[in-house]
Every structure is written in structure tokens, then in C-alpha cells.
Write a protein that holds these residues in place. Sequence first.
Motif, short mmCIF file in Angstrom:
data_model
loop_
_atom_site.label_atom_id
_atom_site.label_comp_id
_atom_site.label_asym_id
_atom_site.label_seq_id
_atom_site.Cartn_x
_atom_site.Cartn_y
_atom_site.Cartn_z
N ALA A 87 0.80 -1.22 0.00
CA ALA A 87 0.00 0.00 0.00
C ALA A 87 0.83 1.27 0.00
CB ALA A 87 -0.93 0.00 1.21
N ALA A 88 2.00 1.26 0.63
CA ALA A 88 2.75 2.51 0.81
C ALA A 88 3.02 3.24 -0.50
CB ALA A 88 4.04 2.24 1.57
N PRO A 89 3.58 2.61 -1.54
CA PRO A 89 3.81 3.35 -2.78
C PRO A 89 2.55 3.73 -3.52
CG PRO A 89 4.39 1.04 -3.05
CD PRO A 89 4.13 1.24 -1.60
N LEU A 90 1.43 3.10 -3.19
CA LEU A 90 0.17 3.48 -3.83
C LEU A 90 -0.28 4.88 -3.40
CD1 LEU A 90 -1.91 0.17 -3.61
CD2 LEU A 90 -0.44 0.99 -5.47
N ALA A 91 0.24 5.36 -2.26
CA ALA A 91 -0.16 6.66 -1.75
C ALA A 91 0.26 7.81 -2.67
CB ALA A 91 0.44 6.87 -0.35
N VAL A 120 2.83 3.68 -22.20
CA VAL A 120 4.20 3.98 -22.60
C VAL A 120 5.07 4.03 -21.34
CG1 VAL A 120 5.69 5.66 -23.72
CG2 VAL A 120 3.36 5.30 -24.58
N GLY A 121 6.19 3.31 -21.37
CA GLY A 121 7.02 3.21 -20.17
C GLY A 121 6.43 2.22 -19.18
N SER A 122 5.88 1.13 -19.70
CA SER A 122 5.05 0.21 -18.93
C SER A 122 5.79 -0.55 -17.83
CB SER A 122 4.39 -0.79 -19.86
OG SER A 122 5.38 -1.46 -20.65
N GLY A 123 7.11 -0.56 -17.88
CA GLY A 123 7.86 -1.25 -16.83
C GLY A 123 8.45 -0.31 -15.80
N GLY A 124 8.09 0.98 -15.88
CA GLY A 124 8.63 1.98 -14.96
C GLY A 124 7.96 1.96 -13.60
N GLY A 125 8.46 2.81 -12.72
CA GLY A 125 8.01 2.81 -11.33
C GLY A 125 6.53 3.06 -11.16
N LEU A 126 5.94 3.93 -11.97
CA LEU A 126 4.51 4.18 -11.89
C LEU A 126 3.73 3.28 -12.84
CD1 LEU A 126 5.77 6.85 -10.66
CD2 LEU A 126 3.70 7.98 -11.46
N PRO A 153 16.67 6.02 -29.99
CA PRO A 153 16.19 6.71 -31.19
C PRO A 153 14.69 6.54 -31.39
CG PRO A 153 18.23 5.53 -31.65
CD PRO A 153 17.79 5.11 -30.28
N SER A 154 13.98 7.65 -31.39
CA SER A 154 12.53 7.66 -31.63
C SER A 154 11.80 6.69 -30.73
CB SER A 154 12.25 7.32 -33.10
OG SER A 154 12.85 8.27 -33.94
N ALA A 155 12.28 6.52 -29.52
CA ALA A 155 11.67 5.54 -28.62
C ALA A 155 11.30 6.21 -27.31
CB ALA A 155 12.63 4.39 -28.38
N ILE A 156 10.89 5.40 -26.36
CA ILE A 156 10.40 5.91 -25.09
C ILE A 156 11.32 5.45 -23.99
CG2 ILE A 156 8.44 5.96 -23.49
CD1 ILE A 156 7.93 4.69 -26.98
N SER A 157 11.73 6.36 -23.12
CA SER A 157 12.53 5.96 -21.97
C SER A 157 11.68 6.02 -20.73
CB SER A 157 13.72 6.93 -21.81
OG SER A 157 14.34 6.72 -20.58
N SER A 158 11.44 4.87 -20.11
CA SER A 158 10.55 4.83 -18.95
C SER A 158 11.10 5.65 -17.81
CB SER A 158 10.33 3.38 -18.50
OG SER A 158 11.52 2.81 -18.03
N SER A 159 12.43 5.77 -17.71
CA SER A 159 13.01 6.51 -16.60
C SER A 159 12.75 8.00 -16.71
CB SER A 159 14.52 6.26 -16.51
OG SER A 159 15.16 6.75 -17.67
N GLU A 160 12.34 8.46 -17.88
CA GLU A 160 12.05 9.88 -18.06
C GLU A 160 10.55 10.17 -17.95
OE1 GLU A 160 16.05 10.71 -18.51
OE2 GLU A 160 14.32 11.98 -18.15
N ILE A 161 9.77 9.15 -17.65
CA ILE A 161 8.33 9.33 -17.54
C ILE A 161 7.97 9.39 -16.07
CG2 ILE A 161 6.06 8.34 -18.07
CD1 ILE A 161 7.34 7.00 -20.46
N SER A 162 7.53 10.54 -15.60
CA SER A 162 7.23 10.66 -14.18
C SER A 162 6.13 11.68 -13.97
CB SER A 162 8.48 11.10 -13.40
OG SER A 162 8.93 12.36 -13.86
N GLY A 163 5.39 11.53 -12.87
CA GLY A 163 4.33 12.46 -12.55
C GLY A 163 3.10 12.25 -13.41
#
Length: 283
Positions: free
Chosen positions: A154-158, A182-188, A269-279
Motif C-alpha cells: 500500500a505505501a507506494p500506492l499513496a 508507454v514506459g510500462s515497466g517503470g516505477g509508476l 532513437p525515436s523511442a520511449i525511456s521509462s526513466s524519463e516518464i514521471s508524474g
Amino acid sequence: MTTPTIPDKMIAAQVVELKRLYELVEVPAPKDLAPDDLLIKTAVASLCHTDFMVLEGLFGDTLPRTGSHEGTGTVVAIGSDVQNVMIGDRVMASIFCHPCCGCNDCLGPENFSQYCQYIGGKKGVTTHGFFAGYAAIDATQAAKLPDRVSFPTAAPLACAGCTVWRGVLQSELKAAEWLAIVGSGGGLCHIGVQFGKALGLNLIGIDARDEVIEVTKQRKADIVIDAIIGREKVVEEVKKVTNAGGSAGNACGERPGRLSWSPMRSRYPSAISSSEISGSRGL
């Protein structure tokens, strides 16, 4: 239930000096509760990217500051105006404390109370957070936990969970429709994959590193696309799956049939970086 005894002192992990490691210090345990407050005995406190921003001084806040804005624990004391919560209840606590409930952000038409300019504080950022034995929280910004949901879950769900949950809801999709994350394996977003599956959606996970692609697969995405193939090919793959995009949405909260991309394309190149997807804006 017998009212627990609250100690006078507790150990807290605090930012004492900017750009230095947290220090364990002895501090007074919170006891003076506002009418709408709860006091919890902290069970789990998550570490978030925001905590590192506090450590770097990016919010310009007064030190020392007890870290963490994602906390869970057991209620040990209750403010005078709190209803429907009992001592011994297990709760998840929000970062937000005491929005004014009277400004335009609080009143709507949408509930954007997190942007309330008169808000009383933000745990771990402008007020002390959950890296401590006890924490005073706003009962109106807390949620009781079902027995099947553990404190660590539950904690990170907050914070992370609430952010991506809003994105999933804003896609306005129905069961059996397609949601592309997009960034489906990232923290969020790996949480978003699980939310989407729980809602009965078909999930397309898009990411660009082997380890996060594996996380996406473990979270049971129906289709997993390696973004290293490039934007145009990713879009074509999505169209194939969704019959040219007729029922596809995405966790950015956009309308069905559209995809959003991270601007950080230099990493892949022309791709998505999950580490740059936040908030909430980057999902």
C-alpha cells in the motif's frame, strides 16, 4: 481497544544538511493533533524520487526535514472531529495535509485539491514525513486498507499508485478495450498495467530496456512492444493489435486512439525511456 501509549521520543531519518545522506536523530513524537488528524505508528515508508529532490534542496524548504511522503501504519490516536476511523485501523496516508476546501482548486469542477495554494503542508516536503516511528496525518487524505492489502504493497500506492490510477481512469476505456501504456515497466506505469488488467482492459505495454520489458511481461500485459524498433513501427504494431487504433487509449489521459511519447528520444532513437516518464503529466 486499549489506547496505545505514545512515547515522548522517536527515531526519525531526516535531511539535516542539503546534499548529504539522511541522519538518524531522536525527535519528539507528535502528540498535539488537529481535529481532523490521525496519529499512526508507521509500518512502511516508501522512498520516492521526490525525496531526492528534497535532499537536493529543490523545494527550498526549512531543515531539518523528516523524509518520505508515502506512508502506511496503524492508527494509535484520533483527532476530535474524526469519524469512521478507529484506533487499530490500518491506513494509507497521502502526502497532502489540510487543503482549504474553499478555493477553486478544491471546489472544482474537478477536484484538484493537491494544487490548493492554501494547503497546510505536504508530508516529507514542507512538513515532516513518514521516515519516523510515528506520523500525524490528515484523516481526510487517508484511506483504510483492506485486510488483503499489506503495508508494503500500500505505501507506494499513496503517491505513485494514485498518480497512475488517475491516468488510467482518464483514458475512459471500458472492459475489453485496449490501453497502451508507454514506459510500462517503470516505477509508476507497471502499477498502471496491473490497474488496467484489474479493470478488464486489454493491455499493450511499451518500453525500451530488457529489464523493464520483463517487468511488463510479469505484470501480465497482453501485448509487449519493444520501443527500440522506433516510433513509427511501434505505432504500426499498436494499430495492428487495435484494428487501426479504433479502440486504443493510453495512460496519459488522452482520448482513445492516441498515443503520447516521451520527449527524451536521445536515449533511444525515436523511442520511449521509462526513466524519463514521471508524474501525472508524463504517464
